[in-house]
Design an enzyme around this catalytic site. Structure first.
Site: not given
Ligand code: F6R
Length: 596
Positions: A97, A469, A492, A591
């Site tokens: 990993n 979010e 804008h 994750k």
């Protein structure tokens, strides 16, 4: 970002490896593989999710083995590039990993020396390096090979006819689980909870040998390292779906308890046990990635309002390489996993620059906890769904506490203000529960708008990052293009994108920005865009401006981001459900991001 597991014991390794590996699938699902050592070396791997591997692989007898689930970085997601990777003699198997940054040069010289490569991965060089160094002891060979590689890694190695696993790490997580007559290895403790709750975290540049009845750790200079086992308090149930169709939904519904646990005891003890005894700061910098960065952006408003300390927020990968000129004496690093490579790098950099560092993390014993001066745990329990939900809400809980503490140290919070803040904090779980009770309504609205390809999220002030979010959750799991904007910015530029095809989710709670927000909502509806408002209960005005409304309990606006984000999490979840998306395992995402 790739998950690795290992088993050495008396039982058949293959079913245990597979079971542990399934709990790491949130870390990547491009391919999976397994190697069992002992008598010879058996290796099987395949492109796709672990279920594909499971459906195809033969029985592999043996009691020692390693396995891997991949999130592709170097080399396409093919069966050839799946781990474990082996050497020329097919007697060594390796799972990895991380990224070996100097693999190109190493590969060239290994090829010159006659090694034959079967994959495009960086990992394979390590198999050949260990092969070249293996004269007898596997720990020695791995240690010598390590001296030649640069980058970040957790490796686990097995060899034919040996009943041991040798593993090591640098900046990628690795934990050893201790059993009775068996021992385990994994990237994350949640993989091991079914088998043991006693673990030892391996640290950078240590090499560990794991057999069925021993675990021995060597430090970077070869010295023997003694380390006490830690007891993990998370239960297996915490890491399972418990009747919910997805981890994400379970974790959304766990938020009242998670927030409660996060605050538990701390509100009371903050006075006698402050985070910063006697310290006061002239400015604060918050550093994080992704959802944790959004929590940091909300945190800026919280710290500035409660502690009156100017606060800036930066993405970890930007902070690390930015000039040192405008530094802050307190750097707050937010990372639920505690393993995000960019945030770990930022923590080191912050310390090097002489700042005090605080980590806000969910995983006890994770790498960030060794890189900072002080840790505030979010106590959310394991989060398995790839999209962060309860860890975001509890990061906010931690930020309220931190801001309160800073406010006290800075002598800007009166006793009455503190009482009122703690009262509001105690009420947060109830405000979240109110939202959860309306899940069916949010589902109906998400279904109504699920045909949209683009969706905009707008908010002002503290709710601007909440809009960001909401947009991130939406794009991440439903693949609808979600964009978050400060509502005042629409005119804008972004207004050019607004049409009747693009619903706008507007956070419009009654605070000092409310009237302006109504103006921005009108700008959208005038261009035909359907508007869905998230507003306080009892706001009778909003319905005149919008097509649909989702209500949250009226609470002091500084706390409103907590129930509002739960609305947007459910919105994203039900959109993804309506579209049949793989909610817990969105494409291309992992994750825990342990590469830079
Ligand atoms: C999105 C998400 C990511 C993470 C980011 C940082 O739902 O989960 O954006 O927030 O990868 O991860 P941590 O908090 O572990 O540092």
């Amino acid at each position: 970002m790739c998950g690795i597991v290992g088993y050495a014991g008396r039982r058949e390794a293959q079913p245990i490896l597979l079971d542990c590996l399934k709990r790491l699938e949130y870390r990547g699902y491009d391919s999976a593989g397994i190697a069992v050592a002992g008598k010879g070396l058996q290796l099987f791997k395949s492109k796709g999710e672990i279920a594909v591997l499971e459906s195809k692989m033969p029985r592999m007898p043996g009691t020692v083995g390693i396995a891997h689930t991949r999130w592709a970085t170097q080399g396409k997601p093919t069966t050839e590039n799946a781990h474990p990777l082996d050497d020329c003699s097919h007697r060594l198997a390796i799972v990895h990993n991380g990224i070996i940054s100097n693999f190109m040069g190493l590969k060239e010289s290994l090829v010159k020396d006659g090694h034959r490569f079967a994959s495009e991965t960086d990992t394979e060089v390590f198999a050949h390096l260990v092969e070249s160094e293996l004269k007898g002891d596997l720990v020695d060979a791995v240690s010598k090979a390590l001296r030649q590689v640069e980058g970040t890694y957790a490796f686990a190695v097995v060899a034919a006819d040996r009943s041991e696993i040798v593993a090591t790490r640098r900046e990628s997580p690795l934990v050893v689980g201790l059993g009775e007559g068996e021992n385990f290895l994994a990237s994350d403790v949640t993989a091991l909870l079914k088998y043991t709750n006693r673990v030892v975290y391996i640290q950078d540049d240590e090499v560990v040998r794991v057999t069925m009845d021993s675990v021995s750790i060597r430090g970077p200079s070869g010295e023997l390292v003694e380390r006490e086992a830690q007891k993990i308090t998370w239960s297996l149930e915490d890491a399972e779906k418990g009747g919910y169709p997805h981890f994400m939904l379970k974790e959304i519904f766990e938020q009242p308890d998670a927030i409660h646990d996060s605050l538990l005891g701390r509100i009371e003890t903050l006075e006698t046990e402050p985070f910063f005894q006697g310290d006061s700061f002239t400015s604060v910098k918050v550093v994080a990635c992704g959802t944790s960065y959004h929590a940091g952006l909300v945190g800026k408003y919280i710290i500035e309002e409660l502690a009156k300390i100017p606060t800036t927020v930066q993405i970890s990968s930007e902070y690390r390489y930015s000039p040192v000129a405008r530094e802050s004496p307190l750097v707050v690093l937010i990372t639920q996993s505690g393993e995000t490579a960019d945030t770990l790098g930022a923590a080191r950099e912050a310390r090097k620059r002489g700042n005090k560092t605080v980590g806000i993390a969910n995983v006890v014993g994770s790498a960030i906890t060794r890189e900072v001066d002080h840790v505030i745990y979010t106590r959310a329990g394991p989060e398995i769904g790839v999209a962060a939900t309860k860890t975001f809400a509890t990061q906010l809980a931690a930020l309220y506490l931190l801001a309160m503490d800073l406010g006290v140290q800075n002598r800007v919070l009166t006793a009455q203000a503190k009482r009122s803040i703690t009262g509001s904090l105690r009420n947060l779980p109830r405000a979240v529960q109110d939202v959860l009770n309306q899940a069916h309504l949010i589902e109906a609205l998400a279904n109504k708008y699920s045909g949209a390809k683009d969706m905009f999220f707008i908010g002002r002030g503290i709710n601007y990052p909440v809009a960001l979010e909401g947009a991130l959750k939406t794009k991440e799991i439903s693949y609808v293009h979600g964009e978050g904007f400060p509502a005042g910015e629409l005119k804008h530029g972004p207004l050019a994108l607004i049409s009747k095809e693009s619903p706008v989710v507007a956070i419009a709670v009654k605070d000092h920005t409310y009237e302006r927000m109504l103006g921005n909502i009108s700008e959208c509806s005038a261009r035909g865009s359907p508007v869905i408002a998230v507003a306080f209960e009892g706001d009778t005005e909003i319905a005149k401006y919008v097509d649909d409304t989702i209500r949250v309990r009226e609470i002091p606006p500084i706390f409103a981001p907590v129930p509002i984000i739960v609305v947007l999490q459910l919105w994203a979840y039900y959109l993804a459900k309506a579209k049949g998306c793989p909610i817990d395992k969105p494409r291309n995402i992992a994750k825990t991001v342990t590469v830079e």
